[in-house]
Design an enzyme around this catalytic site. Sequence first.
Site, PDB file in Angstrom:
ATOM      1  NE  ARG A 122      -4.958  -4.905   9.054  1.00  0.00           N
ATOM      2  CZ  ARG A 122      -4.426  -4.182   8.084  1.00  0.00           C
ATOM      3  NH1 ARG A 122      -3.578  -4.933   6.661  1.00  0.00           N
ATOM      4  NH2 ARG A 122      -4.154  -3.040   7.784  1.00  0.00           N
ATOM      5  CB  SER A 123       0.024  -5.983   8.124  1.00  0.00           C
ATOM      6  OG  SER A 123       0.489  -5.405   7.114  1.00  0.00           O
ATOM      7  CB  ALA A 141       6.495   2.015   4.719  1.00  0.00           C
ATOM      8  NE  ARG A 190      -1.788   0.369   4.129  1.00  0.00           N
ATOM      9  CZ  ARG A 190      -0.434   1.844   4.297  1.00  0.00           C
ATOM     10  NH1 ARG A 190      -0.456   2.615   4.351  1.00  0.00           N
ATOM     11  NH2 ARG A 190       0.015   1.069   5.669  1.00  0.00           N
ATOM     12  CG  ASN A 239       2.759  -4.631  17.090  1.00  0.00           C
ATOM     13  OD1 ASN A 239       3.441  -4.191  15.689  1.00  0.00           O
ATOM     14  ND2 ASN A 239       2.149  -3.388  17.739  1.00  0.00           N
ATOM     15  CB  CYS A 265      -1.303  -4.236  12.109  1.00  0.00           C
ATOM     16  SG  CYS A 265      -0.880  -2.659  10.518  1.00  0.00           S
ATOM     17  NE  ARG A 304     -14.199 -24.499  24.049  1.00  0.00           N
ATOM     18  CZ  ARG A 304     -14.447 -25.496  24.417  1.00  0.00           C
ATOM     19  NH1 ARG A 304     -14.114 -25.703  25.723  1.00  0.00           N
ATOM     20  NH2 ARG A 304     -15.858 -25.569  24.369  1.00  0.00           N
TER      21      ARG A 304
END
EC number: 2.1.1.45
Length: 264
Positions: free
Chosen positions: A166-167, A263, A21, A177, A146, A126
Amino acid sequence: MKTYLQLLEHILQHGVEKSDRTGTGTLSVFGYQMRFDLAQGFPLVTTKKLHTRSIVHELLWFLRGDTNISYLKENGVTIWDEWADNNGDLGPVYGKQWRSWPTADGRTIDQLSEVVQQIKSNPDSRRLIVSAWNVGELDKMALMPCHALFQFYVANNKLSCQLYQRSADVFLGVPFNIASYSLLTHMVAQQCNLDVAEFIWTGGDCHLYLNHLEQAQIQLTREPLPLPSLAIKRKPASLFDYAYEDFEFLNYQSHPAIKAPIAV
């Protein structure tokens, strides 16, 4: 933190070049998992210096349900500046979804409060999940989540957390993170009178931007140092009442910082 260095090495050896992107280009692999035993030290990357102030304040900002960068700016944190509008707003990003997910009938759901209560009352559930991936509001967000979803797990009076990212910007983002969700796991464990077990990081598109390859290779030449430990100085009334001064990373040693462009 050899586990993290192994991810860098894996991408450099096996990554495929992809467009993205931002127009920067990446080396990318799909699907990777790292496990960190939180009882063996706090997983702060030591092969480059991390700005722990940013890590702590960003998490406290999420927990406030805040989506304007004014709190971050007041506390010397600039990591969200590139995405904010002229008023400092980011749209309904992480904090909004964690604390006030909108429902079709006009209510809002405080996912984090509900999960903490569930851990206390039904630790074998759960369904101890918090999601930031609200499909109905993605187009209103300055940056789509993300780190999209996390789940808690209780066994033997110990709390674990698994994140699905996910990214994953592996050089700049992932060390933050790992630290952020490990800190959150410690905080939730304290609130629920549990010990900590593992933080498990699961990545989808795990990538190094092409203008981060040299920095990653520099980092791989450095020997990891002993992990620090985390001290939480008090137990506030709720998960949402912690302050920056409540946390101390004891004996954090690191190699020097390595600069790299973001970025956008």
